[in-house]
Design a protein around this motif. Structure first.
Motif, PDB file in Angstrom:
ATOM      1  N   LEU A  74       0.828  -1.214   0.000  1.00 27.49           N
ATOM      2  CA  LEU A  74       0.000   0.000   0.000  1.00 27.49           C
ATOM      3  C   LEU A  74       0.859   1.260   0.000  1.00 27.49           C
ATOM      4  O   LEU A  74       1.951   1.301   0.587  1.00 27.49           O
ATOM      5  N   TYR A  75       0.332   2.309  -0.637  1.00 24.95           N
ATOM      6  CA  TYR A  75       0.916   3.647  -0.563  1.00 24.95           C
ATOM      7  C   TYR A  75       0.329   4.355   0.665  1.00 24.95           C
ATOM      8  O   TYR A  75      -0.765   3.989   1.139  1.00 24.95           O
ATOM      9  N   PRO A  76       1.013   5.382   1.160  1.00 19.17           N
ATOM     10  CA  PRO A  76       0.486   6.095   2.328  1.00 19.17           C
ATOM     11  C   PRO A  76      -0.962   6.568   2.141  1.00 19.17           C
ATOM     12  O   PRO A  76      -1.749   6.529   3.095  1.00 19.17           O
TER      13      PRO A  76
ATOM     14  N   PRO B   1       3.965  -5.760  -6.065  1.00 16.40           N
ATOM     15  CA  PRO B   1       2.844  -5.598  -6.998  1.00 16.40           C
ATOM     16  C   PRO B   1       1.587  -5.144  -6.250  1.00 16.40           C
ATOM     17  O   PRO B   1       1.459  -5.373  -5.043  1.00 16.40           O
ATOM     18  N   TYR B   2       0.700  -4.476  -6.948  1.00 12.38           N
ATOM     19  CA  TYR B   2      -0.581  -4.085  -6.349  1.00 12.38           C
ATOM     20  C   TYR B   2      -1.655  -4.035  -7.425  1.00 12.38           C
ATOM     21  O   TYR B   2      -1.347  -3.986  -8.621  1.00 12.38           O
ATOM     22  N   THR B   3      -2.903  -4.026  -6.988  1.00 11.84           N
ATOM     23  CA  THR B   3      -4.001  -4.006  -7.962  1.00 11.84           C
ATOM     24  C   THR B   3      -4.484  -2.573  -8.161  1.00 11.84           C
ATOM     25  O   THR B   3      -4.431  -1.758  -7.249  1.00 11.84           O
TER      26      THR B   3
ATOM     27  N   TRP C 285      -3.588  -6.541 -11.777  1.00 15.70           N
ATOM     28  CA  TRP C 285      -2.353  -6.253 -11.050  1.00 15.70           C
ATOM     29  C   TRP C 285      -1.370  -5.439 -11.870  1.00 15.70           C
ATOM     30  O   TRP C 285      -1.314  -5.555 -13.090  1.00 15.70           O
ATOM     31  N   ARG C 286      -0.577  -4.628 -11.155  1.00 17.13           N
ATOM     32  CA  ARG C 286       0.604  -3.997 -11.718  1.00 17.13           C
ATOM     33  C   ARG C 286       1.839  -4.687 -11.140  1.00 17.13           C
ATOM     34  O   ARG C 286       1.838  -5.069  -9.969  1.00 17.13           O
ATOM     35  N   PRO C 287       2.919  -4.845 -11.930  1.00 18.30           N
ATOM     36  CA  PRO C 287       4.158  -5.360 -11.362  1.00 18.30           C
ATOM     37  C   PRO C 287       4.728  -4.369 -10.346  1.00 18.30           C
ATOM     38  O   PRO C 287       4.391  -3.180 -10.374  1.00 18.30           O
ATOM     39  N   ALA C 288       5.600  -4.872  -9.453  1.00 21.97           N
ATOM     40  CA  ALA C 288       6.272  -3.991  -8.488  1.00 21.97           C
ATOM     41  C   ALA C 288       7.065  -2.918  -9.223  1.00 21.97           C
ATOM     42  O   ALA C 288       7.581  -3.160 -10.326  1.00 21.97           O
ATOM     43  N   HIS C 289       7.160  -1.727  -8.617  1.00 22.93           N
ATOM     44  CA  HIS C 289       7.929  -0.659  -9.266  1.00 22.93           C
ATOM     45  C   HIS C 289       8.311   0.442  -8.288  1.00 22.93           C
ATOM     46  O   HIS C 289       7.628   0.667  -7.295  1.00 22.93           O
ATOM     47  N   PHE C 290       9.419   1.092  -8.597  1.00 23.15           N
ATOM     48  CA  PHE C 290       9.780   2.369  -7.991  1.00 23.15           C
ATOM     49  C   PHE C 290       9.295   3.457  -8.936  1.00 23.15           C
ATOM     50  O   PHE C 290       9.487   3.360 -10.148  1.00 23.15           O
ATOM     51  N   HIS C 291       8.695   4.532  -8.396  1.00 30.81           N
ATOM     52  CA  HIS C 291       8.348   5.696  -9.212  1.00 30.81           C
ATOM     53  C   HIS C 291       9.462   6.737  -9.095  1.00 30.81           C
ATOM     54  O   HIS C 291       9.920   7.026  -7.982  1.00 30.81           O
ATOM     55  N   VAL C 292       9.858   7.311 -10.230  1.00 32.47           N
ATOM     56  CA  VAL C 292      10.911   8.317 -10.216  1.00 32.47           C
ATOM     57  C   VAL C 292      10.570   9.433 -11.211  1.00 32.47           C
ATOM     58  O   VAL C 292      10.167   9.143 -12.347  1.00 32.47           O
TER      59      VAL C 292
HETATM   60 FE   LIG Z   1       2.715   2.823  -8.374  1.00 32.96          FE
END
Ligand SMILES: [Fe+2]
Length: 282
Positions: free
Chosen positions: A151-153, A185-187, A206-213
């Protein structure tokens, strides 16, 4: 043959737009939507169902949640806009996603974002370079990702709003580094009409795991991108089509004693070494 004349008349109806670009975009939108209706032989019932879908999407949309943005994502339109606006020669861009926050705090280069929360410690480092491989001094990196629970904040009241996100300024030699965690990963949200469409279509959510930059530097085109751990699930089935060549990165075990001592962490930890390449503004 009334159909071509309907299309021509509808396209021509935008020819007097005060903004020529608006006229061009609307005429092309009409042209391709009409072609879609003709090719699919869309029935009145299907058209009404489409209108109802848009009405439901509007009803669930507010300042916190935009179902139309999600619709754009799962149709691949957001990613197509990325692809056609990508300048030649730089690191591939990818989708911004819904969890970017403009008020991330500027932290020192080399910050530890992981603290004592659960998760696999991951040292992310590299440089920001131009197209010739020369360092870009003092570029800014805006970074965010999800926690070990996926989860994101914004989705998790138990997290500090600033958890696992920051801005940092690179050094004069273009180098950056931070200690974070393996993302997961998250949906995408599935409780609205887009979720119902995905379910009815038998689609992965689902989305694959990722860092956002986001990488920015004066005089260069800003880069919005994502880095995908090479061992993540869903790399070949991202529901928003954000995975690009060159953005899949190995998370490799590291025994680097200096880095372990600097952050006060045991070895092995995970390491990602990635250089971002920016393109000069025209
Ligand atoms: Fe994301």
């Amino acid at each position: 043959m009334p159909q071509p004349s309907v299309t021509e008349a509808a396209m021509r109806s935008f020819s007097q737009a005060s903004d020529p670009r608006l006229g061009q975009v609307m005429a092309l939108l009409v042209k391709h939507l009409h072609a879609f209706v003709a090719e699919s032989r869309l029935t009145k019932e299907e058209w009404l169902r489409g209108l109802e879908f848009l009405t439901q999407s509007a009803a669930i949309t507010d300042t916190e949640r935009n179902e139309f943005s999600l619709l754009s994502d799962i149709l691949g339109i957001s990613s197509m806009v990325d692809v056609v606006s990508q300048p030649e020669g730089g690191t591939a861009s990818s989708v911004l996603g819904p969890f970017h926050n403009h008020d991330s705090v500027l932290r020192p280069n080399g910050v530890d974002l992981s603290g004592d929360q659960p998760g696999q410690k991951t040292w992310l480092h590299g440089r920001v370079l131009d197209g010739q491989g020369r360092p870009i001094a003092h570029a800014e990196i805006d970074f965010w990702q999800n926690a070990d629970n996926g989860l994101y904040p914004a989705q998790d009241p138990a997290q500090d709003p600033q958890n696992l996100r920051c801005k940092i300024r690179c050094d004069a030699d273009g180098s950056y580094n931070l200690l974070t965690l393996r993302p997961h990963p998250y949906t995408v949200p599935t409780d609205g009409p887009v979720g119902a469409l995905l379910a009815a279509s038998g689609r992965n959510v689902w989305r694959p795991a990722h860092f956002h930059v986001i990488v920015s530097a004066p005089g260069y085109v800003g880069l919005v991108t994502e880095l995908f751990p090479a061992d993540s699930a869903y790399l070949d089935n991202d529901t928003v089509f954000g995975v690009r060549d060159g953005l899949i990165v190995p998370l490799q075990p590291s025994h680097n004693p200096k880095v372990a001592a600097r952050f006060g962490i045991p070895t092995p930890f995970l390491e990602v070494n990635f250089d971002f390449h920016l393109v000069p503004q025209a």
